[in-house]
Scaffold this active site. Structure first.
Site, mmCIF file in Angstrom:
data_model
loop_
_atom_site.group_PDB
_atom_site.id
_atom_site.type_symbol
_atom_site.label_atom_id
_atom_site.label_comp_id
_atom_site.label_asym_id
_atom_site.label_seq_id
_atom_site.Cartn_x
_atom_site.Cartn_y
_atom_site.Cartn_z
ATOM 1 N N SER A 590 54.689 -90.339 62.119
ATOM 2 C CA SER A 590 54.729 -91.568 61.327
ATOM 3 C C SER A 590 55.828 -91.445 60.282
ATOM 4 C CB SER A 590 53.383 -91.797 60.636
ATOM 5 O OG SER A 590 53.471 -92.824 59.668
ATOM 6 N N TYR A 603 46.152 -88.956 55.534
ATOM 7 C CA TYR A 603 46.899 -89.394 56.717
ATOM 8 C C TYR A 603 48.345 -88.919 56.659
ATOM 9 C CZ TYR A 603 49.122 -92.520 60.111
ATOM 10 O OH TYR A 603 49.841 -93.022 61.167
#
Length: 722
Positions: A590, A603
């Protein structure tokens, strides 16, 4: 003629109401092709000679409709039939200069085309055209080929007639073409009351005055042959093929699972299939299996797929283990290659095409089973089915050994009354210039053809787009997800688009090693191995009102995003290593992995760990397995991480106006546009764009790229690597 015992008359007059003669031919063909006892996939031909109005002259003319080149009887439609003026086809006899020139004749078939039909006529066209019957069926039933492959075939036909009343005439092997069409015509002239023709080593011709009559006659003849052959096979019992030499190992399924990727890597044919049915096992584990297998198949329809012969692995399953089996396979492959080279050198002609792969497409392993390979799953499976057909032929021929062989049959072509095609005849089929021309006309294979991919993560956004991208490029795919229903639903929708055997699904928990192993086992069982792993399984857990998540949710985030990526990659790499072929692993990272911000620390740091995991695994799995990752910026469309409540929370956080009456997709679009405006390109990061990045990393376009993270973020300045 005897009543039907094994076959069923499926013709239903109610189904045929309103059909013209061509539709009746299609109907008859589908019925015949639906029963693999009558003919194998893609094999056989049917035809009908009917009256039609010439579109130029307006006069009535006779037109033959015949299965076109490359069709399959079971699925053929009206447009699968070629149509030819009969008077022009017959007139070609005057142009025929003899057998040495018969390969020139198919080039004249287009000049006989009726009504500008684009379907190409096959090489079998004269076989149907010159038989003086309105309707002709040419099939390859195992029972009939068993007779055709008998060294004492003519004597068997005499007894068949005495026992069943079926009068078949023997015609010795001749490669299909113009000359054989003339032979068949002359045979009927000399035997006007015969019920059909057996072509040595090949198959059966039957006919009738109507489509219905031809269909029923075909069933009756084949069933009568079955009534003649089957009891004689059954009488042999376990003594068939010389009796049982080995028993099937209790761990045969596990050995097959270990062998499939090994064989796939060694053979380089694409996808694999494992067959362990009783018919295959009885043959493979018999005393005479090696000798019969070496003779090769008799019917050209068989060995076009199975090659001139299979590889029979010389290995004793009663004393051997997997460690001794692999060297035996490699030794067998080496010798097979030498034998194939010698076969090519001995049989080639001055204008023969270059030698193709010297590797077998069928491998027989005593105590384990039959392995077959092809450029796709359908071909791999059908190749195995064709060899089982060949086994049925051999069992019938060897059970009919109670008459002496014809004097004309060379003894070196016979084993236990079974006759294989002479090597030169087999070569002339395998390397036929007309077949080579057909191969050259086929479209180029797609980029992921012969590749097998496992996609972990069936999300309706990125997962769906990656799955579609892999299949669109010719790959085969297993879709895995913790949510088995989600994976199955996606697979089913893609089967409709790309074919039932190109994609399947499995449930997997990527944090559980045993679950991953079971998933990889299914991939291997289904397709023979794995070339590509794309894992997008990830979780984002929104913090509470204070911007925090619990320790337990921290652990869950790392378990799924980091440990899960590691475990599935490691298990996939283990299978890839067995293949010894170049493979690719793509993980999902990501932009957040390198962008520090408030509210998503668990995350974001988990994705930072994935970035480094990519580098570590690239080193660990080298040199055969590449490991890379795709790092998208926030993807809202189709994302399971953006349910309606989180989307609204994000819109509120960024003070983006919205209405509760707006649909979830409308709200997501607003959020996606906001994220896009933060990038240099002002472009929305869509699932399709992320899928394009994943495909790029998985494909050979990046064959020298490993240990890298590919951003797909529209130019997010904060994510620039420093």
């Amino acid at each position: 003629m005897t009543e039907l015992k094994y076959l069923r008359d499926l013709w239903n007059d109610a189904d045929t109401l309103g059909m013209d003669e061509v539709e009746l031919l299609r109907y008859r063909s589908n019925l015949l092709g639906s029963d693999l006892r009558l003919t194998n996939f893609g094999g056989g031909n049917t035809s009908a000679k009917v009256s039609a109005i010439d579109p130029i002259t307006g006069e009535s003319v006779e037109v033959m409709w015949v299965k076109g080149s490359g069709g399959d009887l079971g699925t053929i439609k009206r447009d699968g039939f070629a149509s030819l003026y009969m008077n022009r086809l017959v007139a070609l006899k005057r142009q025929y200069k003899g057998v040495e020139f018969e390969d020139e004749m198919p080039g004249l078939f287009p000049l006989c085309t009726f009504n500008n039909n684009p379907r190409a006529a096959s090489i079998d066209t004269p076989l149907h055209g010159f038989l003086p019957f309105p309707h002709v069926d040419h099939l390859h039933p195992d029972w009939a080929i068993a007779l055709a492959a008998c060294a004492n075939g003519p004597a068997q036909l005499e007894r068949l007639r005495a026992e069943t009343g079926v009068h078949l005439v023997w015609v010795p092997w001749k490669r299909p073409g113009f000359e054989l069409g003339l032979w068949l015509e002359q045979t009927v002239v000399e035997n006007p009351n015969c019920d059909g023709i057996i072509l040595g080593s090949h198959g059966l011709f039957t006919w009738g005055n109507s489509g219905r009559e031809s269909y029923l006659k075909t069933l009756q003849v084949i069933d009568a042959i079955g009534q003649y052959v089957i009891p004689r096979v059954e009488m042999r019992g376990e003594a068939l093929f010389g009796g049982t030499l080995y028993r099937v190992r209790p761990d045969a399924e596990q050995i097959a699972l270990e062998l499939l990727p090994v064989l796939r890597g060694l053979l380089g044919h694409g996808l694999g299939h494992y067959e362990s049915g009783p018919d295959a096992q009885q043959f493979i584990n018999s005393h005479r299996a090696e000798a019969l297998a070496y003779m090769g198949t008799s019917c050209p329809d068989h060995f076009v797929r199975t090659k001139v012969r299979p590889l029979y692995v010389k290995w004793d399953p009663t004393t051997g283990d997997l460690e001794s089996l692999q060297p035996a396979i490699k030794h067998g492959l080496h010798q097979y290659g030498l034998d194939y080279q010698a076969y090519y050198d001995r049989c080639k002609r001055p204008n023969s095409p270059a030698m193709r792969s010297p590797n077998p497409t069928v491998v027989l392993v005593p105590g384990v089973g039959l392995f077959s390979f092809g450029k796709n799953k359908v071909e791999a499976r059908i190749t195995g089915e064709f060899y089982v057909n060949a086994i049925h032929v051999m069992e019938g021929a060897t059970a009919l050994d109670d008459f002496p062989a014809q004097p004309s049959v060379p003894t070196d072509q016979v084993v236990d009354n079974y006759v294989a095609l002479a090597p030169q005849e087999a070569f002339d089929i395998e390397y036929w210039l007309l077949e080579e021309a057909k191969l050259q006309r086929m479209p180029a294979e797609k980029e992921l053809s012969r590749k097998v991919a496992l996609l972990v993560g069936a999300s309706p956004g990125i997962g769906k787009e990656i799955a579609d991208r892999v299949l669109r490029e010719g790959g085969h795919l297993v879709i895995a997800d913790l949510n088995a229903d989600l994976a199955a639903s996606l697979a089913e929708s893609l089967q409709i688009k790309y074919g039932k055997e190109t994609v399947t699904s499995v449930s997997v928990d990527c944090t559980d090693r045993e679950s991953c192993r079971k998933a990889l086992a299914l991939v291997t069982q289904t397709y023979g191995g794995i070339d590509i792993l794309i894992s997008i399984a990830a979780v984002f857990i929104a913090p509470d009102a204070n911007g925090q998540i619990s320790d337990a949710l921290w652990k869950k985030t790392y378990e799924i995003n980091v440990l899960g990526s590691f475990v599935i990659a490691q298990e996939a790499a283990a299978v890839m290593k067995k293949q010894g072929t170049r493979s690719s692993i793509v993980l999902v990272s990501s932009a957040n992995a390198v962008v520090a911000k408030r509210g998503s620390v668990a995350y974001d740091t988990s994705k930072a760990a994935v970035n480094h995991l990519v580098r570590e695994l690239a080193i660990e799995f080298a040199p055969y397995v590449r490991v890379n990752a795709v790092a998208p910026a926030t993807v809202v469309e189709g994302s399971q991480m953006f349910p309606r409540d989180r989307t609204i929370a994000s819109l509120s956080k960024y003070e983006i106006p919205f209405s509760e009456e707006e649909t979830t997709e409308e709200l997501r679009s607003k959020l996606a546009l906001f994220y896009a405006k933060r990038t240099l390109l002002h472009a929305v990061v869509t699932p399709a764009k992320v899928a394009e990045g994943a495909f790029l990393l998985a494909s050979d376009r990046t064959s020298l790229m490993t240990g890298q993270v590919l951003p797909v973020d529209g130019g997010l300045i904060e994510a620039f690597l420093r």
